[in-house]
Scaffold this motif. Sequence first.
Motif, PDB file in Angstrom:
ATOM      1  N   ASN A 283       0.949  -0.967  -0.144  1.00 46.45           N
ATOM      2  CA  ASN A 283      -0.142   0.321  -0.054  1.00 46.45           C
ATOM      3  C   ASN A 283       0.318   0.968   0.257  1.00 46.45           C
ATOM      4  OD1 ASN A 283      -3.011  -1.191   0.118  1.00 46.45           O
ATOM      5  ND2 ASN A 283      -1.712  -2.317   1.846  1.00 46.45           N
ATOM      6  N   ILE A 284       2.143   1.336   0.267  1.00 47.30           N
ATOM      7  CA  ILE A 284       2.552   2.472   0.713  1.00 47.30           C
ATOM      8  C   ILE A 284       4.084   2.555  -0.637  1.00 47.30           C
ATOM      9  CG2 ILE A 284       4.326   4.153   2.317  1.00 47.30           C
ATOM     10  CD1 ILE A 284       2.421   3.119   4.081  1.00 47.30           C
ATOM     11  N   LEU A 285       4.671   1.223   0.333  1.00 42.16           N
ATOM     12  CA  LEU A 285       6.387   1.377  -0.609  1.00 42.16           C
ATOM     13  C   LEU A 285       6.075   1.130  -2.475  1.00 42.16           C
ATOM     14  CD1 LEU A 285       7.799  -0.243   2.057  1.00 42.16           C
ATOM     15  CD2 LEU A 285       8.089   2.164   1.970  1.00 42.16           C
ATOM     16  N   MET A 286       6.179  -0.419  -2.337  1.00 44.78           N
ATOM     17  CA  MET A 286       5.887  -0.543  -3.873  1.00 44.78           C
ATOM     18  C   MET A 286       5.425   0.548  -4.758  1.00 44.78           C
ATOM     19  SD  MET A 286       7.015  -2.890  -5.247  1.00 44.78           S
ATOM     20  CE  MET A 286       7.801  -3.883  -6.629  1.00 44.78           C
ATOM     21  N   PRO A 287       3.860   1.152  -4.266  1.00 42.40           N
ATOM     22  CA  PRO A 287       3.438   1.268  -5.754  1.00 42.40           C
ATOM     23  C   PRO A 287       4.376   3.323  -6.235  1.00 42.40           C
ATOM     24  CG  PRO A 287       1.701   1.059  -4.036  1.00 42.40           C
ATOM     25  CD  PRO A 287       3.419   0.965  -2.866  1.00 42.40           C
ATOM     26  N   ARG A 288       5.138   3.161  -4.844  1.00 42.23           N
ATOM     27  CA  ARG A 288       5.972   4.609  -5.613  1.00 42.23           C
ATOM     28  C   ARG A 288       7.183   4.134  -6.361  1.00 42.23           C
ATOM     29  NH1 ARG A 288       4.389   9.010  -1.932  1.00 42.23           N
ATOM     30  NH2 ARG A 288       2.434   8.737  -0.530  1.00 42.23           N
ATOM     31  N   ILE A 289       7.395   2.937  -5.460  1.00 41.43           N
ATOM     32  CA  ILE A 289       8.606   2.819  -6.223  1.00 41.43           C
ATOM     33  C   ILE A 289       9.059   2.197  -7.542  1.00 41.43           C
ATOM     34  CG2 ILE A 289      11.096   1.149  -5.999  1.00 41.43           C
ATOM     35  CD1 ILE A 289      10.640   1.225  -3.361  1.00 41.43           C
ATOM     36  N   VAL A 290       7.686   1.139  -8.054  1.00 44.30           N
ATOM     37  CA  VAL A 290       7.898   0.897  -8.919  1.00 44.30           C
ATOM     38  C   VAL A 290       6.560   1.613  -9.894  1.00 44.30           C
ATOM     39  CG1 VAL A 290       6.456  -0.897 -10.855  1.00 44.30           C
ATOM     40  CG2 VAL A 290       7.798  -1.415  -8.596  1.00 44.30           C
ATOM     41  N   GLY A 291       5.813   2.211  -9.336  1.00 45.74           N
ATOM     42  CA  GLY A 291       5.370   3.680 -10.645  1.00 45.74           C
ATOM     43  C   GLY A 291       4.845   2.536 -11.685  1.00 45.74           C
ATOM     44  N   SER A 292       4.634   2.024 -12.227  1.00 44.53           N
ATOM     45  CA  SER A 292       3.577   1.103 -13.464  1.00 44.53           C
ATOM     46  C   SER A 292       3.372   1.790 -13.940  1.00 44.53           C
ATOM     47  CB  SER A 292       4.208  -0.139 -12.470  1.00 44.53           C
ATOM     48  OG  SER A 292       3.635  -0.576 -14.944  1.00 44.53           O
ATOM     49  N   LYS A 293       3.302   2.331 -15.227  1.00 42.18           N
ATOM     50  CA  LYS A 293       2.294   3.082 -16.497  1.00 42.18           C
ATOM     51  C   LYS A 293       1.067   1.915 -16.655  1.00 42.18           C
ATOM     52  CE  LYS A 293       5.216   6.659 -17.252  1.00 42.18           C
ATOM     53  NZ  LYS A 293       5.771   7.012 -18.689  1.00 42.18           N
ATOM     54  N   VAL A 294       1.726   0.348 -17.019  1.00 43.07           N
ATOM     55  CA  VAL A 294       0.803  -1.064 -16.819  1.00 43.07           C
ATOM     56  C   VAL A 294      -0.028  -1.906 -16.196  1.00 43.07           C
ATOM     57  CG1 VAL A 294       0.502  -2.666 -18.419  1.00 43.07           C
ATOM     58  CG2 VAL A 294       1.604  -0.752 -19.144  1.00 43.07           C
ATOM     59  N   LYS A 295      -1.027  -1.537 -15.598  1.00 44.98           N
ATOM     60  CA  LYS A 295      -1.733  -2.221 -14.808  1.00 44.98           C
ATOM     61  C   LYS A 295      -2.470  -3.406 -14.814  1.00 44.98           C
ATOM     62  CE  LYS A 295      -1.689   1.331 -10.612  1.00 44.98           C
ATOM     63  NZ  LYS A 295      -2.692   2.177 -10.449  1.00 44.98           N
ATOM     64  N   ILE A 296      -2.118  -5.040 -13.816  1.00 42.39           N
ATOM     65  CA  ILE A 296      -2.741  -5.653 -14.807  1.00 42.39           C
ATOM     66  C   ILE A 296      -3.370  -6.251 -13.592  1.00 42.39           C
ATOM     67  CG2 ILE A 296      -2.356  -8.592 -15.396  1.00 42.39           C
ATOM     68  CD1 ILE A 296      -0.550  -5.597 -16.898  1.00 42.39           C
ATOM     69  N   ASN A 297      -5.359  -6.778 -13.625  1.00 38.84           N
ATOM     70  CA  ASN A 297      -5.805  -6.342 -12.868  1.00 38.84           C
ATOM     71  C   ASN A 297      -5.581  -8.482 -11.751  1.00 38.84           C
ATOM     72  OD1 ASN A 297      -7.715  -8.711 -13.769  1.00 38.84           O
ATOM     73  ND2 ASN A 297      -7.007  -7.709 -15.973  1.00 38.84           N
ATOM     74  N   ALA A 298      -5.959  -8.214 -10.715  1.00 36.54           N
ATOM     75  CA  ALA A 298      -5.413  -9.337 -10.102  1.00 36.54           C
ATOM     76  C   ALA A 298      -6.351 -10.698 -10.605  1.00 36.54           C
ATOM     77  CB  ALA A 298      -6.791  -9.438  -8.280  1.00 36.54           C
ATOM     78  N   LEU A 299      -7.223 -10.666 -11.142  1.00 36.82           N
ATOM     79  CA  LEU A 299      -7.844 -12.334 -11.661  1.00 36.82           C
ATOM     80  C   LEU A 299      -7.090 -12.698 -12.635  1.00 36.82           C
ATOM     81  CD1 LEU A 299     -10.573 -14.289 -12.075  1.00 36.82           C
ATOM     82  CD2 LEU A 299     -11.080 -12.870 -14.348  1.00 36.82           C
ATOM     83  N   VAL A 300      -6.197 -11.640 -13.081  1.00 36.84           N
ATOM     84  CA  VAL A 300      -5.616 -12.228 -14.670  1.00 36.84           C
ATOM     85  C   VAL A 300      -4.039 -12.830 -14.622  1.00 36.84           C
ATOM     86  CG1 VAL A 300      -4.502 -11.413 -16.767  1.00 36.84           C
ATOM     87  CG2 VAL A 300      -6.306 -10.839 -16.641  1.00 36.84           C
ATOM     88  N   THR A 301      -3.320 -11.455 -12.840  1.00 39.95           N
ATOM     89  CA  THR A 301      -2.508 -12.291 -12.745  1.00 39.95           C
ATOM     90  C   THR A 301      -2.424 -13.742 -11.849  1.00 39.95           C
ATOM     91  OG1 THR A 301      -2.232  -9.651 -11.915  1.00 39.95           O
ATOM     92  CG2 THR A 301      -0.766 -11.299 -10.935  1.00 39.95           C
ATOM     93  N   ILE A 302      -3.277 -13.393 -11.372  1.00 39.65           N
ATOM     94  CA  ILE A 302      -3.700 -14.705 -10.643  1.00 39.65           C
ATOM     95  C   ILE A 302      -4.065 -16.334 -11.550  1.00 39.65           C
ATOM     96  CG2 ILE A 302      -5.124 -16.721  -9.524  1.00 39.65           C
ATOM     97  CD1 ILE A 302      -5.717 -13.838  -7.249  1.00 39.65           C
ATOM     98  N   ILE A 303      -4.277 -15.975 -12.573  1.00 38.98           N
ATOM     99  CA  ILE A 303      -4.677 -17.253 -13.651  1.00 38.98           C
ATOM    100  C   ILE A 303      -3.548 -17.536 -14.685  1.00 38.98           C
ATOM    101  CG2 ILE A 303      -5.966 -17.625 -15.830  1.00 38.98           C
ATOM    102  CD1 ILE A 303      -8.456 -16.078 -14.639  1.00 38.98           C
ATOM    103  N   GLY A 304      -2.309 -16.014 -15.004  1.00 37.68           N
ATOM    104  CA  GLY A 304      -1.637 -16.174 -15.503  1.00 37.68           C
ATOM    105  C   GLY A 304       0.077 -16.899 -14.863  1.00 37.68           C
TER     106      GLY A 304
END
Length: 387
Positions: A283-304
């Motif tokens: 919630n705090i560290l990773m979103p600020r560090i990576v700051g990715s312009k591409v966000k993948i939804n949780a459903l596709v992430t788990i299935i992938g």
Amino acid sequence: MDRMPLTVRRAIEIMGLYFLGTIIIVAKDIITPLLMAFFLAIMLLPVYRFLRNRAKFGEVGSIILSLFLLFLVLGGLIWFFSSQIGRVVQDFPQIRENVTLHLNNLSHWFETKTGLSTRRQTELINQQNEKVLAWAGGMLGGAASSVTGIFVFIGLLPIYIFLLLFYKNLLLRFVFLWFPKDNHQKVEEAMRESEVIIKSYLGGLLIQITYITILLGGILLVIGIKHAILIGAIFAILNLIPYVGALIGNLIGVLLTLSSSQELWPIIAVLVTIAFVQFLDNNILMPRIVGSKVKINALVTIIGVIIAGAMAGVSGMFLSLPVIAVMKIIFDRTNNLKQWGVLFGDEKPQKSPMSWPVLRLGSKKVQEKLQQQNNIEPTDTKGKPTP
């Protein structure tokens, strides 16, 4: 292809996915190290460019020095884990004593709940010995082949990385020749954005491993948990596998704590600390560090992750998220595959497309509106790096 009936196009897409999956399963021993080498080569590009353009080491010299720096880091990681595992081995007599104590307590608890005596439990366990030994033999055989595969994997990596960096201009020309001139701008944008996303994602993961190891290991060390740094490092690395890795990391942390302590309070301390560090990370560290312009939804992430693990094992699980991110970038820029980019993304409409027909369209204005609603940074193609 634009003139084909829609049903024919969709059938071709499904068949393409099927054959792609089949090729990956059959040729995973070739594709996995090549894919890993591709991502590492992207990570080494800034170092390679600095050595070639600023330090004037020449093309081959720059590649060799970049590889040397990479394996220097990998060597440091191997030394760290070897030293930590060595400490665990030194404590083996104490670990055996603690495990015996926990097993006796578990057996006593089981007896009070089920009425089965310790002797009867032992008999039931002995009845399964042959099955367990056969299963263990199969596991050892698989482990031996896995170790051989790992050595082959490690041996191929530097060769692939060197060749990918050496022939990068040839490979780029090959990619452009696949597409008509009118599409070259989109191809260039996709490749540049993919490079930015890969470097941002993988660089962020390296930082994530470092701070989780220090933060989690440090807190556990202050609390007084044995093998705290090893627990922190193992959890940090397994946490790279979305969702599944964190669960396995928790389990290993509990097992290491159980084997090194005769009390139960350290287990609670480990689980609470891991939950706290995960909350900070997600919630705090990773979103600020990576700051990715591409966000993948949780459903596709788990299935992938599950599909990649089934097709290519643990290495596939580690590679699943950057591969999905690159696929989304390509899909978003391909007219016939835009719907797959929508499926992979996290641009969730606040209204239902059943009630709002405008959300059924793939127009640029609708996409920008959805990105604003979901706090997703729009793509910026300025500041192009030199290929």
